[in-house]
Design a protein around this motif. Structure first.
Motif, PDB file in Angstrom:
ATOM      1  N   MET A   1       0.855  -1.177   0.000  1.00 42.03           N
ATOM      2  CA  MET A   1       0.000   0.000   0.000  1.00 42.03           C
ATOM      3  C   MET A   1       0.897   1.233   0.000  1.00 42.03           C
ATOM      4  SD  MET A   1      -2.858   1.201   2.836  1.00 42.03           S
ATOM      5  CE  MET A   1      -3.687  -0.357   2.755  1.00 42.03           C
ATOM      6  N   SER A   2       0.572   2.200  -0.853  1.00 40.82           N
ATOM      7  CA  SER A   2       1.376   3.414  -0.922  1.00 40.82           C
ATOM      8  C   SER A   2       1.153   4.265   0.319  1.00 40.82           C
ATOM      9  CB  SER A   2       1.006   4.220  -2.171  1.00 40.82           C
ATOM     10  OG  SER A   2      -0.271   4.815  -2.009  1.00 40.82           O
ATOM     11  N   GLU A   3       2.091   5.184   0.534  1.00 44.15           N
ATOM     12  CA  GLU A   3       1.966   6.081   1.692  1.00 44.15           C
ATOM     13  C   GLU A   3       0.680   6.885   1.603  1.00 44.15           C
ATOM     14  OE1 GLU A   3       4.222   9.854   3.783  1.00 44.15           O
ATOM     15  OE2 GLU A   3       5.284   8.686   2.283  1.00 44.15           O
ATOM     16  N   GLN A   4       0.353   7.322   0.376  1.00 42.11           N
ATOM     17  CA  GLN A   4      -0.856   8.117   0.166  1.00 42.11           C
ATOM     18  C   GLN A   4      -2.099   7.304   0.530  1.00 42.11           C
ATOM     19  OE1 GLN A   4      -1.523   9.079  -3.921  1.00 42.11           O
ATOM     20  NE2 GLN A   4      -2.622  10.935  -3.421  1.00 42.11           N
ATOM     21  N   SER A   5      -2.169   6.058   0.057  1.00 42.40           N
ATOM     22  CA  SER A   5      -3.309   5.208   0.388  1.00 42.40           C
ATOM     23  C   SER A   5      -3.370   4.948   1.882  1.00 42.40           C
ATOM     24  CB  SER A   5      -3.206   3.876  -0.354  1.00 42.40           C
ATOM     25  OG  SER A   5      -3.318   4.066  -1.737  1.00 42.40           O
ATOM     26  N   SER A   6      -2.214   4.719   2.475  1.00 42.17           N
ATOM     27  CA  SER A   6      -2.147   4.483   3.910  1.00 42.17           C
ATOM     28  C   SER A   6      -2.686   5.681   4.682  1.00 42.17           C
ATOM     29  CB  SER A   6      -0.706   4.184   4.317  1.00 42.17           C
ATOM     30  OG  SER A   6      -0.611   4.034   5.700  1.00 42.17           O
ATOM     31  N   GLN A   7      -2.340   6.885   4.234  1.00 39.96           N
ATOM     32  CA  GLN A   7      -2.819   8.090   4.908  1.00 39.96           C
ATOM     33  C   GLN A   7      -4.332   8.199   4.810  1.00 39.96           C
ATOM     34  OE1 GLN A   7      -0.405  10.941   2.829  1.00 39.96           O
ATOM     35  NE2 GLN A   7       1.134  10.995   4.455  1.00 39.96           N
ATOM     36  N   PHE A  50     -15.218   9.181   2.260  1.00 39.10           N
ATOM     37  CA  PHE A  50     -13.769   8.949   2.289  1.00 39.10           C
ATOM     38  C   PHE A  50     -13.373   7.830   1.330  1.00 39.10           C
ATOM     39  CE2 PHE A  50     -13.867  11.494   6.149  1.00 39.10           C
ATOM     40  CZ  PHE A  50     -12.756  12.293   5.929  1.00 39.10           C
ATOM     41  N   GLN A  51     -14.227   6.846   1.180  1.00 40.67           N
ATOM     42  CA  GLN A  51     -13.955   5.773   0.215  1.00 40.67           C
ATOM     43  C   GLN A  51     -13.938   6.348  -1.199  1.00 40.67           C
ATOM     44  OE1 GLN A  51     -13.240   2.542   0.923  1.00 40.67           O
ATOM     45  NE2 GLN A  51     -12.838   2.230  -1.230  1.00 40.67           N
ATOM     46  N   ALA A  52     -14.885   7.218  -1.514  1.00 43.01           N
ATOM     47  CA  ALA A  52     -14.932   7.849  -2.832  1.00 43.01           C
ATOM     48  C   ALA A  52     -13.709   8.725  -3.061  1.00 43.01           C
ATOM     49  CB  ALA A  52     -16.216   8.672  -2.980  1.00 43.01           C
ATOM     50  N   ALA A  53     -13.292   9.464  -2.038  1.00 45.22           N
ATOM     51  CA  ALA A  53     -12.098  10.296  -2.160  1.00 45.22           C
ATOM     52  C   ALA A  53     -10.869   9.429  -2.400  1.00 45.22           C
ATOM     53  CB  ALA A  53     -11.910  11.153  -0.912  1.00 45.22           C
ATOM     54  N   GLY A  54     -10.777   8.319  -1.685  1.00 49.93           N
ATOM     55  CA  GLY A  54      -9.654   7.401  -1.889  1.00 49.93           C
ATOM     56  C   GLY A  54      -9.656   6.831  -3.296  1.00 49.93           C
ATOM     57  N   ALA A  61      -6.659  12.108 -13.829  1.00 51.69           N
ATOM     58  CA  ALA A  61      -7.123  13.494 -13.962  1.00 51.69           C
ATOM     59  C   ALA A  61      -7.256  14.155 -12.594  1.00 51.69           C
ATOM     60  CB  ALA A  61      -8.459  13.539 -14.710  1.00 51.69           C
ATOM     61  N   VAL A  62      -7.735  13.409 -11.607  1.00 51.36           N
ATOM     62  CA  VAL A  62      -7.870  13.950 -10.245  1.00 51.36           C
ATOM     63  C   VAL A  62      -6.489  14.239  -9.671  1.00 51.36           C
ATOM     64  CG1 VAL A  62      -8.620  13.433  -7.886  1.00 51.36           C
ATOM     65  CG2 VAL A  62     -10.113  12.878  -9.811  1.00 51.36           C
ATOM     66  N   ARG A  63      -5.562  13.296  -9.834  1.00 48.81           N
ATOM     67  CA  ARG A  63      -4.201  13.525  -9.339  1.00 48.81           C
ATOM     68  C   ARG A  63      -3.577  14.743 -10.010  1.00 48.81           C
ATOM     69  NH1 ARG A  63      -3.327   7.759  -9.329  1.00 48.81           N
ATOM     70  NH2 ARG A  63      -2.323   7.973 -11.339  1.00 48.81           N
ATOM     71  N   ASP A  65      -5.175  17.315 -11.187  1.00 45.21           N
ATOM     72  CA  ASP A  65      -5.829  18.499 -10.618  1.00 45.21           C
ATOM     73  C   ASP A  65      -5.265  18.827  -9.243  1.00 45.21           C
ATOM     74  OD1 ASP A  65      -7.396  18.857 -12.846  1.00 45.21           O
ATOM     75  OD2 ASP A  65      -9.215  18.004 -11.965  1.00 45.21           O
ATOM     76  N   PHE A  66      -5.035  17.807  -8.410  1.00 42.15           N
ATOM     77  CA  PHE A  66      -4.430  18.043  -7.099  1.00 42.15           C
ATOM     78  C   PHE A  66      -3.042  18.665  -7.241  1.00 42.15           C
ATOM     79  CE2 PHE A  66      -7.532  15.285  -4.913  1.00 42.15           C
ATOM     80  CZ  PHE A  66      -7.714  16.029  -3.769  1.00 42.15           C
ATOM     81  N   ARG A  67      -2.262  18.156  -8.186  1.00 37.98           N
ATOM     82  CA  ARG A  67      -0.931  18.723  -8.410  1.00 37.98           C
ATOM     83  C   ARG A  67      -1.037  20.185  -8.841  1.00 37.98           C
ATOM     84  NH1 ARG A  67       0.084  13.641 -11.190  1.00 37.98           N
ATOM     85  NH2 ARG A  67       1.201  12.289  -9.741  1.00 37.98           N
ATOM     86  N   GLU A  68      -1.964  20.472  -9.743  1.00 34.21           N
ATOM     87  CA  GLU A  68      -2.129  21.851 -10.226  1.00 34.21           C
ATOM     88  C   GLU A  68      -2.590  22.769  -9.098  1.00 34.21           C
ATOM     89  OE1 GLU A  68      -2.136  25.059 -12.951  1.00 34.21           O
ATOM     90  OE2 GLU A  68      -1.084  23.149 -12.844  1.00 34.21           O
ATOM     91  N   VAL A  69      -3.528  22.290  -8.284  1.00 32.75           N
ATOM     92  CA  VAL A  69      -3.975  23.085  -7.134  1.00 32.75           C
ATOM     93  C   VAL A  69      -2.805  23.327  -6.191  1.00 32.75           C
ATOM     94  CG1 VAL A  69      -5.411  23.006  -5.045  1.00 32.75           C
ATOM     95  CG2 VAL A  69      -6.408  22.450  -7.259  1.00 32.75           C
ATOM     96  N   GLY A  70      -2.008  22.312  -5.955  1.00 38.07           N
ATOM     97  CA  GLY A  70      -0.827  22.465  -5.104  1.00 38.07           C
ATOM     98  C   GLY A  70       0.151  23.475  -5.666  1.00 38.07           C
ATOM     99  N   ARG A  71       0.366  23.408  -6.979  1.00 37.49           N
ATOM    100  CA  ARG A  71       1.276  24.365  -7.627  1.00 37.49           C
ATOM    101  C   ARG A  71       0.732  25.790  -7.512  1.00 37.49           C
ATOM    102  NH1 ARG A  71       1.763  27.351 -11.735  1.00 37.49           N
ATOM    103  NH2 ARG A  71      -0.150  26.690 -12.748  1.00 37.49           N
ATOM    104  N   LEU A  72      -0.551  25.956  -7.781  1.00 39.70           N
ATOM    105  CA  LEU A  72      -1.156  27.286  -7.685  1.00 39.70           C
ATOM    106  C   LEU A  72      -1.106  27.819  -6.261  1.00 39.70           C
ATOM    107  CD1 LEU A  72      -4.224  26.761 -10.040  1.00 39.70           C
ATOM    108  CD2 LEU A  72      -2.193  28.156 -10.513  1.00 39.70           C
ATOM    109  N   LEU A  73      -1.363  26.942  -5.277  1.00 38.53           N
ATOM    110  CA  LEU A  73      -1.290  27.352  -3.880  1.00 38.53           C
ATOM    111  C   LEU A  73       0.132  27.772  -3.524  1.00 38.53           C
ATOM    112  CD1 LEU A  73      -2.543  27.646  -1.065  1.00 38.53           C
ATOM    113  CD2 LEU A  73      -2.051  25.218  -0.697  1.00 38.53           C
ATOM    114  N   THR A  74       1.106  26.991  -3.962  1.00 38.00           N
ATOM    115  CA  THR A  74       2.508  27.324  -3.702  1.00 38.00           C
ATOM    116  C   THR A  74       2.868  28.664  -4.323  1.00 38.00           C
ATOM    117  OG1 THR A  74       3.103  24.989  -3.598  1.00 38.00           O
ATOM    118  CG2 THR A  74       4.886  26.534  -4.019  1.00 38.00           C
TER     119      THR A  74
END
Length: 98
Positions: A1-7, A50-54, A61-63, A65-74
């Protein structure tokens, strides 16, 4: 299990444990079955969310978008802190010149 999934699983487990504790407190405070049922439904809905989010994190595409949101936030934080830094430096320079 990846760290992300574990979290995500850790978070879901914590939310489930919290929901159980809240349910127990409500049941101790009230014998109203409707309240207990509502808490049970809430727990199930939170678990589903939480299951749906996981599951969504497996979608490229979701990943992306998360990266882009992270970049924009940074970028936004960097711009803000650069501006604050300039203002603080200006304040100190102004006070030093007095």
């Amino acid at each position: 299990m990846s760290e992300q999934s574990s979290q995500w699983h850790d978070l879901a487990d914590r939310v489930e444990a919290l929901a159980l504790k809240l349910k127990l407190h409500v049941e101790q405070a009230s014998t109203d079955r409707e309240v207990a049922d509502a808490i049970g439904r809430l727990r199930a809905e939170v678990d589903d969310a939480f299951q749906a989010a996981g599951n969504a994190m497996h979608d490229d595409a979701v990943r992306d978008d998360f990266r882009e949101v992270g970049r924009l936030l940074t970028d936004a934080l960097d711009t803000t802190f650069t501006k604050v830094d300039a203002q603080v430096r200006g304040l100190f320079e102004h006070r030093a010149g007095q």
